[in-house]
Scaffold this active site. Structure first.
Site, PDB file in Angstrom:
ATOM      1  N   CYS B  37     -18.226  76.566 -67.735  1.00 22.87           N
ATOM      2  CA  CYS B  37     -19.346  76.697 -68.652  1.00 22.87           C
ATOM      3  C   CYS B  37     -20.649  76.150 -68.070  1.00 22.87           C
ATOM      4  CB  CYS B  37     -19.031  75.947 -69.945  1.00 22.87           C
ATOM      5  SG  CYS B  37     -18.685  74.227 -69.597  1.00 22.87           S
ATOM      6  N   ASP B  39     -21.341  72.922 -67.671  1.00 23.26           N
ATOM      7  CA  ASP B  39     -21.693  71.633 -68.277  1.00 23.26           C
ATOM      8  C   ASP B  39     -21.428  70.484 -67.303  1.00 23.26           C
ATOM      9  OD1 ASP B  39     -22.455  72.891 -70.556  1.00 23.26           O
ATOM     10  OD2 ASP B  39     -20.566  72.599 -71.609  1.00 23.26           O
ATOM     11  N   CYS B  63     -21.100  70.760 -74.447  1.00 19.05           N
ATOM     12  CA  CYS B  63     -20.795  71.136 -75.825  1.00 19.05           C
ATOM     13  C   CYS B  63     -20.374  69.907 -76.632  1.00 19.05           C
ATOM     14  CB  CYS B  63     -19.670  72.153 -75.828  1.00 19.05           C
ATOM     15  SG  CYS B  63     -18.100  71.414 -75.377  1.00 19.05           S
ATOM     16  N   CYS B 106     -13.034  70.930 -71.734  1.00 19.96           N
ATOM     17  CA  CYS B 106     -13.994  69.886 -72.074  1.00 19.96           C
ATOM     18  C   CYS B 106     -13.327  68.510 -71.972  1.00 19.96           C
ATOM     19  CB  CYS B 106     -14.535  70.101 -73.481  1.00 19.96           C
ATOM     20  SG  CYS B 106     -14.816  71.839 -73.883  1.00 19.96           S
TER      21      CYS B 106
HETATM   22  S1  FES Z   1     -17.865  74.159 -73.291  1.00 23.74           S
HETATM   23 FE1  FES Z   1     -18.287  73.216 -71.430  1.00 23.74          FE
HETATM   24  S2  FES Z   1     -17.566  71.250 -71.592  1.00 23.74           S
HETATM   25 FE2  FES Z   1     -17.149  72.168 -73.453  1.00 23.74          FE
END
Ligand code: FES
Lengths: 169, 126
Positions: B37, B39, B63, B106
């Site tokens: 994602c 992140d 998220c 995550c």
């Molecule tokens: S969607 Fe990327 S860490 Fe949760």
């Protein structure tokens, strides 16, 4: 038939965007659901599947990240659903700093945001040219790593877009 | 998608957000990112002379589940030894926060952040 074959394109990272778009329009016409009303259920199902496949192929081929990922898959390396984390500290520190910077921008920073966004675009271009090179050399792990990094860059670009919408629309 | 109450609680009142000086020898810094994602998460542990984690801070761009996972582990690791902290798994985090399968990556981020921090500490103090 793989996505490149479906679009009569060579299996390379660089694709001709206009050929891609034109072929997509042609194929869409050819397999448009309106054409199938007279067909039997079985034939209609096949045609529908074909039309879904065309859409999936188009979405994959037009996006550099998905395209690279797909080429890796064809070469035998599937990273699409991997859940492992990236631990390249320098790269991630830089990502953190960029995200902090995005957070700090206000509506007075239009020029700074433009410059920031141009820098990120440059990074994306560099990564994409690395990916092209690495795929050519069949360096799959190295390609995979660049694709992973590209995802972080694309996420930054999404965040810049959201920021601009928030500040200037 | 519906977040569990615990996720919302950590998300709305994240514990221990912030940073320590990463050049401090008693500070362990773990940087990890989820390519799935895009992140990123930074987890820092402050370790006392007996090898016990006395404090923890995090900064996560991600998220709600990633923020909740990192907030949760900063609470969990305090008072633990490095070995105890290293044994925290994403399954425990997932269970505590009732994360759905699509959010497993995550919690993996938080687990790997602890491990990365410990590696950093060991290489710094080797
Ligand atoms: S969607 Fe990327 S860490 Fe949760």
């Amino acid at each position: 038939m793989n996505y490149f074959q479906l679009f009569s394109l060579p299996e390379t990272f660089s694709v001709d965007k206009s050929v891609l778009a034109n072929t997509y329009r042609e194929l869409q016409k050819q397999y448009h659901p309106d054409k199938f009303v007279m067909l039997s259920d079985a034939e209609r199902l096949t045609a529908m599947q074909k039309s879904t496949e065309i859409n999936d192929a188009y979405e994959t081929l037009k996006n550099s990240c998905l395209r690279a990922q797909y080429l890796l898959l064809l070469a035998g390396l599937d990273i699409a659903l991997e859940q492992r984390t990236l631990q390249d500290t320098d790269f991630l520190m830089q990502q953190m700093m960029w995200r902090e910077q995005i957070e700090s921008f206000s509506e007075d920073d239009e020029d700074e945001i433009d410059a920031f966004s141009a820098n990120i675009q440059q990074q994306v271009n560099d990564l994409e040219s690395n990916i092209g090179q690495q795929l050519q050399e069949e360096a799959l792990e190295a390609t995979a790593n660049s694709v992973r990094k590209l995802k972080f860059m694309l996420k930054l670009q999404t965040e810049i877009e959201q920021l601009e919408e928030k500040l200037f629309d | 998608m519906a977040y569990s109450e615990k996720v919302i609680d950590h998300y709305e009142n994240p514990r221990n957000v912030g940073s320590f000086d990463k050049d401090d020898k008693s500070v362990a810094t773990g940087m990890v990112g989820a390519p799935a994602c895009g992140d990123v998460m930074k987890l820092q542990l402050k370790i006392d002379d007996n090898g016990v984690i006395e404090d923890a801070k995090f900064k996560t761009y991600g998220c709600g589940s990633a923020i909740a996972s990192s907030s949760l582990v900063t609470e969990w690791v305090k008072g633990k030894t490095l070995d105890e902290a290293a044994s925290i798994t994403n399954t425990q985090i997932t269970a505590e926060l009732a994360l759905p399968p699509v959010k497993i990556h995550c919690s993996i981020l938080a687990e790997d952040a602890i491990k990365a921090a410990i590696d950093d500490y060991k290489s710094k103090n080797a």
